[in-house]
Design a protein around this motif. Structure first.
Motif, PDB file in Angstrom:
ATOM      1  N   GLY A 273      15.223   1.760   2.635  1.00  0.00           N
ATOM      2  CA  GLY A 273      14.442   0.872   3.489  1.00  0.00           C
ATOM      3  C   GLY A 273      13.899  -0.318   2.736  1.00  0.00           C
ATOM      4  N   ASP A 274      13.062  -1.073   3.398  1.00  0.00           N
ATOM      5  CA  ASP A 274      12.378  -2.192   2.753  1.00  0.00           C
ATOM      6  C   ASP A 274      11.278  -1.633   1.865  1.00  0.00           C
ATOM      7  OD1 ASP A 274      11.538  -5.196   2.724  1.00  0.00           O
ATOM      8  OD2 ASP A 274       9.699  -4.080   3.170  1.00  0.00           O
ATOM      9  N   ILE A 279       6.668   1.668   1.460  1.00  0.00           N
ATOM     10  CA  ILE A 279       5.556   2.131   0.628  1.00  0.00           C
ATOM     11  C   ILE A 279       4.239   2.083   1.406  1.00  0.00           C
ATOM     12  CG2 ILE A 279       4.144   1.571  -1.390  1.00  0.00           C
ATOM     13  CD1 ILE A 279       6.776   0.640  -2.752  1.00  0.00           C
ATOM     14  N   VAL A 280       3.991   0.985   2.103  1.00  0.00           N
ATOM     15  CA  VAL A 280       2.753   0.846   2.880  1.00  0.00           C
ATOM     16  C   VAL A 280       2.679   1.912   3.970  1.00  0.00           C
ATOM     17  CG1 VAL A 280       1.513  -0.628   4.516  1.00  0.00           C
ATOM     18  CG2 VAL A 280       2.447  -1.611   2.411  1.00  0.00           C
ATOM     19  N   GLY A 281       3.785   2.162   4.652  1.00  0.00           N
ATOM     20  CA  GLY A 281       3.802   3.138   5.736  1.00  0.00           C
ATOM     21  C   GLY A 281       3.656   4.568   5.255  1.00  0.00           C
ATOM     22  N   LYS A 282       4.464   4.949   4.279  1.00  0.00           N
ATOM     23  CA  LYS A 282       4.430   6.325   3.776  1.00  0.00           C
ATOM     24  C   LYS A 282       3.169   6.605   2.959  1.00  0.00           C
ATOM     25  CE  LYS A 282       8.443   7.769   5.326  1.00  0.00           C
ATOM     26  NZ  LYS A 282       8.565   8.892   6.269  1.00  0.00           N
ATOM     27  N   GLY A 283       2.640   5.565   2.327  1.00  0.00           N
ATOM     28  CA  GLY A 283       1.490   5.774   1.453  1.00  0.00           C
ATOM     29  C   GLY A 283       0.157   5.837   2.163  1.00  0.00           C
ATOM     30  N   ARG A 284       0.148   5.542   3.454  1.00  0.00           N
ATOM     31  CA  ARG A 284      -1.124   5.472   4.191  1.00  0.00           C
ATOM     32  C   ARG A 284      -1.897   6.790   4.188  1.00  0.00           C
ATOM     33  NH1 ARG A 284      -5.405   4.916   5.159  1.00  0.00           N
ATOM     34  NH2 ARG A 284      -6.508   3.913   6.889  1.00  0.00           N
ATOM     35  N   LYS A 285      -1.212   7.907   4.168  1.00  0.00           N
ATOM     36  CA  LYS A 285      -1.905   9.195   4.272  1.00  0.00           C
ATOM     37  C   LYS A 285      -2.470   9.687   2.934  1.00  0.00           C
ATOM     38  CE  LYS A 285       2.272  12.056   3.735  1.00  0.00           C
ATOM     39  NZ  LYS A 285       3.126  13.069   4.357  1.00  0.00           N
ATOM     40  N   SER A 287      -4.728   9.153  -0.789  1.00  0.00           N
ATOM     41  CA  SER A 287      -5.935   8.471  -1.259  1.00  0.00           C
ATOM     42  C   SER A 287      -5.579   7.134  -1.897  1.00  0.00           C
ATOM     43  CB  SER A 287      -6.670   9.343  -2.294  1.00  0.00           C
ATOM     44  OG  SER A 287      -7.181  10.513  -1.707  1.00  0.00           O
ATOM     45  N   LEU A 288      -4.532   7.158  -2.727  1.00  0.00           N
ATOM     46  CA  LEU A 288      -4.125   5.959  -3.444  1.00  0.00           C
ATOM     47  C   LEU A 288      -2.623   5.742  -3.361  1.00  0.00           C
ATOM     48  CD1 LEU A 288      -5.921   6.354  -6.925  1.00  0.00           C
ATOM     49  CD2 LEU A 288      -6.801   5.180  -4.921  1.00  0.00           C
ATOM     50  N   ILE A 289      -2.225   4.495  -3.181  1.00  0.00           N
ATOM     51  CA  ILE A 289      -0.850   4.083  -3.435  1.00  0.00           C
ATOM     52  C   ILE A 289      -0.854   3.551  -4.861  1.00  0.00           C
ATOM     53  CG2 ILE A 289       0.981   2.450  -2.852  1.00  0.00           C
ATOM     54  CD1 ILE A 289      -0.075   2.439   0.020  1.00  0.00           C
ATOM     55  N   VAL A 290       0.030   4.048  -5.682  1.00  0.00           N
ATOM     56  CA  VAL A 290       0.043   3.668  -7.096  1.00  0.00           C
ATOM     57  C   VAL A 290       1.361   2.999  -7.449  1.00  0.00           C
ATOM     58  CG1 VAL A 290      -0.313   4.460  -9.462  1.00  0.00           C
ATOM     59  CG2 VAL A 290      -1.383   5.708  -7.563  1.00  0.00           C
ATOM     60  N   LEU A 291       1.275   1.838  -8.084  1.00  0.00           N
ATOM     61  CA  LEU A 291       2.468   1.106  -8.494  1.00  0.00           C
ATOM     62  C   LEU A 291       2.282   0.545  -9.897  1.00  0.00           C
ATOM     63  CD1 LEU A 291       1.650  -0.133  -5.321  1.00  0.00           C
ATOM     64  CD2 LEU A 291       4.122  -0.465  -5.466  1.00  0.00           C
ATOM     65  N   ALA A 292       3.400   0.327 -10.566  1.00  0.00           N
ATOM     66  CA  ALA A 292       3.355  -0.312 -11.881  1.00  0.00           C
ATOM     67  C   ALA A 292       3.423  -1.821 -11.714  1.00  0.00           C
ATOM     68  CB  ALA A 292       4.531   0.162 -12.733  1.00  0.00           C
ATOM     69  N   ASP A 293       2.760  -2.524 -12.594  1.00  0.00           N
ATOM     70  CA  ASP A 293       2.940  -3.971 -12.669  1.00  0.00           C
ATOM     71  C   ASP A 293       4.146  -4.195 -13.576  1.00  0.00           C
ATOM     72  OD1 ASP A 293       2.925  -6.654 -13.065  1.00  0.00           O
ATOM     73  OD2 ASP A 293       0.972  -6.752 -14.049  1.00  0.00           O
ATOM     74  N   THR A 294       5.254  -4.526 -12.984  1.00  0.00           N
ATOM     75  CA  THR A 294       6.491  -4.703 -13.763  1.00  0.00           C
ATOM     76  C   THR A 294       6.791  -6.174 -14.041  1.00  0.00           C
ATOM     77  OG1 THR A 294       7.797  -4.628 -11.717  1.00  0.00           O
ATOM     78  CG2 THR A 294       7.504  -2.567 -12.913  1.00  0.00           C
ATOM     79  N   SER A 295       5.801  -7.047 -13.810  1.00  0.00           N
ATOM     80  CA  SER A 295       6.011  -8.466 -14.096  1.00  0.00           C
ATOM     81  C   SER A 295       6.060  -8.687 -15.601  1.00  0.00           C
ATOM     82  CB  SER A 295       4.892  -9.308 -13.484  1.00  0.00           C
ATOM     83  OG  SER A 295       3.632  -8.901 -13.979  1.00  0.00           O
ATOM     84  N   VAL A 296       6.565  -9.849 -16.004  1.00  0.00           N
ATOM     85  CA  VAL A 296       6.733 -10.155 -17.416  1.00  0.00           C
ATOM     86  C   VAL A 296       5.366 -10.253 -18.089  1.00  0.00           C
ATOM     87  CG1 VAL A 296       7.655 -11.805 -19.086  1.00  0.00           C
ATOM     88  CG2 VAL A 296       8.827 -11.428 -16.903  1.00  0.00           C
ATOM     89  N   LEU A 312      -0.345  -4.522  -2.244  1.00  0.00           N
ATOM     90  CA  LEU A 312      -1.785  -4.712  -2.373  1.00  0.00           C
ATOM     91  C   LEU A 312      -2.335  -5.525  -1.202  1.00  0.00           C
ATOM     92  CD1 LEU A 312      -4.360  -4.418  -4.087  1.00  0.00           C
ATOM     93  CD2 LEU A 312      -3.646  -6.473  -5.335  1.00  0.00           C
ATOM     94  N   GLN A 313      -1.595  -6.507  -0.755  1.00  0.00           N
ATOM     95  CA  GLN A 313      -2.030  -7.347   0.350  1.00  0.00           C
ATOM     96  C   GLN A 313      -1.926  -6.651   1.706  1.00  0.00           C
ATOM     97  OE1 GLN A 313       0.461 -10.917  -0.416  1.00  0.00           O
ATOM     98  NE2 GLN A 313      -1.469 -12.024  -0.584  1.00  0.00           N
ATOM     99  N   LYS A 314      -0.891  -5.839   1.888  1.00  0.00           N
ATOM    100  CA  LYS A 314      -0.601  -5.289   3.209  1.00  0.00           C
ATOM    101  C   LYS A 314      -1.129  -3.873   3.448  1.00  0.00           C
ATOM    102  CE  LYS A 314       3.551  -8.112   3.899  1.00  0.00           C
ATOM    103  NZ  LYS A 314       5.009  -8.121   4.181  1.00  0.00           N
ATOM    104  N   ALA A 315      -1.395  -3.131   2.395  1.00  0.00           N
ATOM    105  CA  ALA A 315      -1.831  -1.742   2.568  1.00  0.00           C
ATOM    106  C   ALA A 315      -3.215  -1.672   3.209  1.00  0.00           C
ATOM    107  CB  ALA A 315      -1.845  -1.027   1.220  1.00  0.00           C
TER     108      ALA A 315
END
Length: 323
Positions: A273-274, A279-285, A287-296, A312-315
Motif C-alpha cells: 500500500g501507500d 502507517i497512519v491507518g494501522k498505527g492509530r490503535k 500508543s506510539l507510531i515509531v519511525l526512523a529518521d532516514t534522512s541524510v 508526523l503531520q497526518k497521524a
C-alpha cells in the motif's frame, strides 16, 4: 582514597542513566507526556528534566517583585510567575506517582539573563541513589529556540514534546504551538516523541523501511519500550507485489536484531500500500507510531520530504522519530 572512589562510582552511575527531557507548557497533553516519561524511568532508572521556556521579560521588569526570593524559592513563592505553576504541577504529579519523594535533596541554580529580571532558574532534586529530577524555567527569544538549545546542551536520550491547539493551552506564556513542535522534531538531532492524544498500554508500532537506519531504530525503540514494559509490533509496507518479499526480509532482520539484544516483539506484519496512509491507518490503535529518521545526516531539510515527516503531520496519535 576510598571517598574519591565512591565519588567516581556515583559520577559513573549518573553518566550511565537514561535521560529524558519533557517539555511542559501547562497543557494537559504535556502532562500526558510526563506520565509516559515516568513509565520510561521506572524505579528511578532515568534522570528526568521538566522544561518550561518563556519569552524574554514578559513585562516582569521588577514591579516591586523580590527577584532574589523568587530565584531561591521558585516553586514555593507565593506569586505565580510564568511557568512556575506549570512546573509545580509537574513536580506534584511526580510525587503523587511515587517517582519522587519529599525528602529528596534540593538545589537551586540561577543564571542572569540580560534584559530579563528573573533569568534562568533550575531546581534540581536528587535522592541518595543518584537519581535526579530537574525543573527548568528558562528564558529565550522564542519557545522553539529555547527548547532546541536545551536539547543540544543536555544531550538527552529522548525529548518528549506535546502537540496541542486547545484554547486553554494557548493561554500559557510558554505555549508550545504545533509549529514549535514541528520545528523541534525537524531540527533536533536526537529522538523526539511528539505526544498527541497519548494513551498508555497500547504498545509501539515500529515501522521499518529498507534502510539499515530503520533496523537500528527498531532496536533502539525496543530498548525504550522495554523500559516502560510496552509491547512492540514490527511493520513494513511494500509499494507493490514486487517489494513484498523485501519488506518481509527487513522485518525479519529487525526482529533478529532485537532478539540479539535479549528483547522480544509482540507481533509483526507486512502489507502492500501507500506507506504514509498505511502507517497512519494501522498505527492509530497503538500508543506510539515509531519511525526512523532516514534522512541524510547533517542535512535536516531532507527530513521534511520523508515518510516520517508526512506521518508526523497526518497521524492523529503520538509519533516518535528515532535518531
Amino acid at each position: 582514597m576510598p571517598d574519591i572512589d565512591i565519588e567516581l562510582e556515583v559520577e559513573a552511575e549518573v553518566e550511565k542513566r537514561f535521560s529524558i527531557l519533557v517539555c511542559i507548557d501547562g497543557s494537559e497533553e504535556s502532562y500526558s507526556g510526563l506520565r509516559y516519561a515516568v513509565r520510561m524511568g521506572s524505579d528511578n532508572s532515568a534522570n528526568l528534566t521538566l522544561l518550561y521556556v518563556r519569552p524574554v521579560d514578559q513585562g516582569l521588569s521588577s514591579g516591586g517583585l523580590q527577584m532574589r526570593v523568587a530565584r531561591e524559592n521558585m516553586l514555593k513563592w507565593g506569586v505565580e510567575l510564568p511557568g512556575t505553576k506549570a512546573l509545580k504541577k509537574g513536580r506534584d504529579m511526580l510525587v503523587e506517582m511515587g517517582f519522587m519523594a519529599d525528602d529528596w535533596k534540593e538545589q537551586v541554580v540561577h543564571t542572569d539573563i540580560t534584559g530579563d529580571p528573573l533569568g534562568d532558574n533550575t531546581t534540581v532534586y536528587m535522592n541518595d541513589e543518584g537519581a535526579s529530577i530537574s525543573l527548568k524555567l528558562l528564558v529565550s527569544p522564542s519557545v522553539d529556540r529555547g527548547i532546541l538549545d536545551e536539547c543540544e546542551i543536555g544531550g538527552y536520550d529522548i525529548t518528549i514534546i506535546s502537540m496541542t491547539e486547545t484554547a486553554e493551552a494557548k493561554e500559557h506564556a510558554g505555549y508550545i504551538s504545533p509549529s514549535t513542535t514541528y520545528m523541534v522534531a525537524t531540527q533536533h538531532r536526537g529522538t523526539v516523541l511528539v505526544a498527541r492524544e497519548l494513551e498508555e498500554d497500547h504498545g509501539h508500532f515500529m515501522c521499518v523501511d529498507f534502510s539499515e537506519k530503520a533496523i537500528q531504530a527498531a532496536v533502539k525503540d525496543a530498548r525504550i519500550a522495554a523500559r516502560c514494559h510496552c509491547p512492540v509490533h514490527l511493520y513494513s509496507v511494500a509499494s507493490s507485489e514486487d517489494e513484498l518479499e523485501k519488506a518481509r526480509d527487513v522485518v525479519a532482520k529487525a526482529k533478529a536484531a532485537i532478539e540479539a539484544e535479549g528483547l522480544s516483539i509482540a507481533g509483526e506484519s507486512v502489507e502492500i500500500g501507500d506507506p504514509v496512509e498505511s502507517i497512519v491507518g494501522k498505527g492509530r490503535k497503538f500508543s506510539l507510531i515509531v519511525l526512523a529518521d532516514t534522512s541524510v545526516k547533517g542535512l535536516r531539510r531532507f527530513f521534511t520530504t520523508s515518510v516520517a515527516y508526512e506521518v508526523l503531520q497526518k497521524a492523529a496519535n503520538s509519533v516518535m522519530i528515532v535518531r
